[in-house]
Design an enzyme around this catalytic site. Structure first.
Site, short mmCIF file in Angstrom:
data_model
loop_
_atom_site.label_atom_id
_atom_site.label_comp_id
_atom_site.label_asym_id
_atom_site.label_seq_id
_atom_site.Cartn_x
_atom_site.Cartn_y
_atom_site.Cartn_z
N ASP A 1 0.86 -1.18 0.00
CA ASP A 1 0.00 0.00 0.00
C ASP A 1 0.89 1.23 0.00
OD1 ASP A 1 -2.73 1.17 0.19
OD2 ASP A 1 -1.92 2.04 2.02
N SER A 2 0.33 2.34 -0.44
CA SER A 2 1.09 3.59 -0.41
C SER A 2 1.32 4.06 1.02
CB SER A 2 0.35 4.67 -1.20
OG SER A 2 -0.95 4.89 -0.65
N GLY B 1 -2.92 9.06 -4.24
CA GLY B 1 -4.16 9.49 -4.88
C GLY B 1 -4.04 10.65 -5.84
N CYS C 1 -4.18 -1.43 -2.40
CA CYS C 1 -4.25 0.02 -2.59
C CYS C 1 -5.07 0.25 -3.83
CB CYS C 1 -2.83 0.58 -2.76
SG CYS C 1 -2.76 2.34 -3.22
N ASN C 2 -6.18 0.98 -3.70
CA ASN C 2 -7.05 1.20 -4.84
C ASN C 2 -6.39 2.04 -5.92
OD1 ASN C 2 -10.13 0.28 -4.50
ND2 ASN C 2 -9.28 0.68 -2.48
N THR C 3 -5.63 3.05 -5.51
CA THR C 3 -4.98 3.91 -6.50
C THR C 3 -3.95 3.13 -7.31
OG1 THR C 3 -5.29 5.84 -5.06
CG2 THR C 3 -3.70 6.05 -6.84
N GLU D 1 -4.55 9.71 8.11
CA GLU D 1 -3.12 9.55 8.38
C GLU D 1 -2.58 10.55 9.39
OE1 GLU D 1 -0.58 8.70 5.12
OE2 GLU D 1 -1.64 6.80 4.84
N CYS E 1 -11.33 2.87 -0.89
CA CYS E 1 -10.01 3.22 -0.39
C CYS E 1 -9.83 2.50 0.94
CB CYS E 1 -9.86 4.73 -0.20
SG CYS E 1 -8.29 5.23 0.56
N HIS F 1 -8.17 3.17 3.45
CA HIS F 1 -8.13 4.03 4.64
C HIS F 1 -9.53 4.26 5.23
CE1 HIS F 1 -4.12 5.01 3.17
NE2 HIS F 1 -3.88 5.71 4.25
#
Length: 277
Positions: free
Chosen positions: A11-12, A44, A74-76, A159, A193, A195
């Site tokens: 993930d980012s 993103g 990670c969706n992006t 975050e 997402c 998050h």
């Protein structure tokens, strides 16, 4: 702890830990290696080419660590990089390795949740701009109407540990109102997402009563279990020591502090400097 052939989870930042948490619950026997590219997060707002380059760099690192299978949690990254990596890079790097994402497993079943056949997607700007969800959903549910809303402030809220503070309410209401304003028939909302599950209580309070909220952790875990069952050759390659090792490209202290919230238990990470190869 040295893992021999773990499942890589990328993930980012921290969000992929919500997916890893569900994967570990479903498949606790395997070894797992997690990397959060926190030094370059969030992905993103970044361009397609930048997300692709960053994601490929991290995938290659996973391969160097013995991973045969990598999940882009990670969706992006799934939206902007996965297809190119699968089609262009894997045949060149190693055709026997696999990289999976979070979008396909979700789009295969999202239509089953909706009675009105109208669903809303809440995601990062990159995920929404990619059009990946409407494109993939149409393959499985051609009659489903899909509405999207980009929520660029939500990841920074999470975050920066503001996700449960009153200040988050404004940004959550703003985007949910914009999403639901597109159609009064939306009865299912996907948190596109990883998050966003940390915002789920506030999201639930803001959405109309009875609206279904779909998050991806369980879906991806079930899909991975199904994938391994259908690909026994890959399943046999994965090491079974129930080990978990976490890496971040940024501060390990910051990562450990945030990660415990996402993963649901204490995390002790190692630092990775990608510039050193």
């Amino acid at each position: 702890m040295q893992l021999t052939s773990p499942i890589g989870v990328f993930d980012s930042g921290y969000g992929g830990l919500t997916v890893l948490r569900e994967i570990v619950k479903k498949l606790p026997q395997y070894d797992y290696l997690y990397l959060g590219d926190n030094a370059r997060a969030p992905y993103g707002p970044r361009s397609f080419d930048t997300v692709y380059q960053y994601t490929l760099e991290c995938v290659q690192w996973f391969f160097s660590q013995g991973c045969e299978l990598v999940v882009l949690a990670c969706n992006t990254a799934s939206a902007k990089a996965l297809r190119t990596i699968q089609q262009k890079d894997l045949p060149r790097i190693d055709p026997s390795k696999r990289v999976l994402g979070v979008i396909r497993p979700t789009t295969e079943i999202i239509g089953n949740y909706s009675q009105t056949q109208e669903v809303g997607i809440l995601g990062t700007s990159g995920t929404v701009q990619s059009g990946s969800y409407p494109i993939e959903i149409e393959k499985f549910f051609p009659d489903l109407k899909v509405y999207q809303e980009a929520c660029p402030m939500w990841v920074p809220l999470v975050e920066n540990n503001e996700y449960d503070k009153p200040g988050a309410d404004y940004f959550i209401r703003q985007h949910i109102d914009q999403l639901m304003g597109q159609s009064g028939q939306i009865d299912t909302v996907l948190l596109a997402c990883t998050h966003y599950p940390l915002l789920i209580d506030k999201i639930r309070k803001t959405l109309p009563p009875g609206t279904q909220i779909v998050s991806q952790g369980n879906i991806v875990a079930d899909s991975l279990a199904d994938y391994l069952q259908r690909h026994p050759g890959m399943e046999r390659k994965i090491s079974r020591g129930a080990g978990r090792v976490f890496y971040t490209t940024d501060s390990t202290a910051d990562f450990d502090n945030h990660a415990a919230v996402f993963f649901g238990e204490p995390v002790h990470s190692l630092h990775l400097d990608l510039s050193k190869g």
